[in-house]
Motif scaffolding. Structure first.
Motif, PDB file in Angstrom:
ATOM      1  N   TYR A 155       0.808  -1.212   0.000  1.00 50.35           N
ATOM      2  CA  TYR A 155       0.000   0.000   0.000  1.00 50.35           C
ATOM      3  C   TYR A 155       0.849   1.274   0.000  1.00 50.35           C
ATOM      4  CZ  TYR A 155      -4.954  -1.293   0.491  1.00 50.35           C
ATOM      5  OH  TYR A 155      -6.236  -1.709   0.260  1.00 50.35           O
ATOM      6  N   LYS A 197       2.277   1.579  -5.320  1.00 53.51           N
ATOM      7  CA  LYS A 197       1.047   1.845  -6.069  1.00 53.51           C
ATOM      8  C   LYS A 197       1.331   2.671  -7.320  1.00 53.51           C
ATOM      9  CE  LYS A 197      -1.537   3.487  -2.676  1.00 53.51           C
ATOM     10  NZ  LYS A 197      -2.779   3.959  -1.982  1.00 53.51           N
ATOM     11  N   THR A 205      -2.198   0.600  -9.930  1.00 52.17           N
ATOM     12  CA  THR A 205      -3.461   0.013  -9.460  1.00 52.17           C
ATOM     13  C   THR A 205      -3.642   0.326  -7.980  1.00 52.17           C
ATOM     14  OG1 THR A 205      -2.326  -2.077  -8.954  1.00 52.17           O
ATOM     15  CG2 THR A 205      -3.376  -1.878 -11.125  1.00 52.17           C
ATOM     16  N   THR A 206      -4.756  -0.142  -7.383  1.00 56.83           N
ATOM     17  CA  THR A 206      -4.988   0.129  -5.958  1.00 56.83           C
ATOM     18  C   THR A 206      -4.101  -0.721  -5.057  1.00 56.83           C
ATOM     19  OG1 THR A 206      -6.698  -1.565  -5.648  1.00 56.83           O
ATOM     20  CG2 THR A 206      -7.420   0.576  -6.491  1.00 56.83           C
ATOM     21  N   SER A 227      -4.931  -3.333  -3.585  1.00 51.03           N
ATOM     22  CA  SER A 227      -5.754  -3.786  -2.466  1.00 51.03           C
ATOM     23  C   SER A 227      -5.797  -5.313  -2.409  1.00 51.03           C
ATOM     24  CB  SER A 227      -7.178  -3.240  -2.609  1.00 51.03           C
ATOM     25  OG  SER A 227      -7.183  -1.830  -2.510  1.00 51.03           O
TER      26      SER A 227
END
Length: 246
Positions: free
Chosen positions: A102, A107, A112-113, A115
């Motif tokens: 994160y 990122k 992308t996220t 996640s």
């Protein structure tokens, strides 16, 4: 000699007695010791240092940067993130560990996220070497068993790796792409999932071997430097075409 800079957020170790018992001087000092024992030239940097310890001079003298962060991703300066990104594109290697998925830098490089699913239940993890011929898996058995781990589960919102070296299975049933290799510009990026701060993962000798292998893989080589922009022809050709709009 490969020059490694070990970057650590260095907050949990100061704020949690559980983490401090495992890493009394910080996660970065354990990682630095592992890399020093492997023969690398190692320095450390932490979030609360001026410029997060990642000055232009430090990065210019870094072949491979390792990154561990968790609770304070938003406190990392965008200017420093851009500085690290530029060095990766120039050729510096980057190893991103555990919750660094994160981080701003990961990122940005992934687009992308990043996640995922997660769960803290001190459950067993089996880290399978699904690409055993890859240099990062050198010296590792078919799998590494980690007795206590934080679960990360799919879907992991990342681009498909250039090479997937490790896949994790967790006691609760989930699986996860835990060892992902990428090329970004002239640099190499390796994301490696294990490393939750409340478990002694970085004291595991097999995990340490993967980290050392990762640095060796991500170290810049002496390949040709690509040239960009308007280029003179290699062979003799007619250059009289005047229809350009440049």
């Amino acid at each position: 000699m490969t020059r490694v800079t070990v970057w650590n957020e260095f907050r949990h170790e100061k704020e949690s007695t559980v983490v401090a018992e495992i890493y009394p001087d910080g996660i970065h000092t354990v990682l630095a010791s592992v890399f020093e024992d492997a023969g690398f030239d190692v320095t450390t940097a932490t979030l609360d240092e001026p410029e997060h310890g990642l000055t232009e001079d430090v990065l210019a003298n870094t072949d491979v940067l390792t990154w561990w962060g968790h609770a304070a991703h938003d406190e990392v300066s965008d200017e420093i993130v851009d500085r690290v990104r530029d060095r990766v594109l120039e050729g510096m290697g980057l190893l991103v560990f555990h919750s660094g998925h994160y981080s701003k830098i990961f990122k940005q490089l992934m687009g992308t996220t990043c996640s995922l699913k997660w769960r803290e239940a001190a459950e067993k993890e089996r880290l399978w070497a699904v690409e055993p011929g890859h240099p990062i898996a050198d010296g590792i058995d078919e799998y590494i068993e980690i007795e206590e781990a934080e679960m990360y589960g799919e879907r992991f919102d990342i681009p498909a790796p250039d090479t997937l070296v490790f896949t994790s299975w967790f006691e609760g049933g989930e699986v996860f792409r835990s060892g992902c290799c990428y090329h970004r510009g002239n640099g190499k990026v390796f994301y490696f999932r294990p490393g939750h701060e409340t478990y002694p993962v970085y004291h595991n000798e097999d995990i340490q071997q993967v980290l050392v292998n990762g640095v060796k893989w991500a170290t810049p080589n002496d390949g040709p430097a690509p040239a960009f922009g308007n280029a003179d022809p290699i062979e003799a050709i007619d250059l009289s075409d005047e229809r350009t709009v440049h």
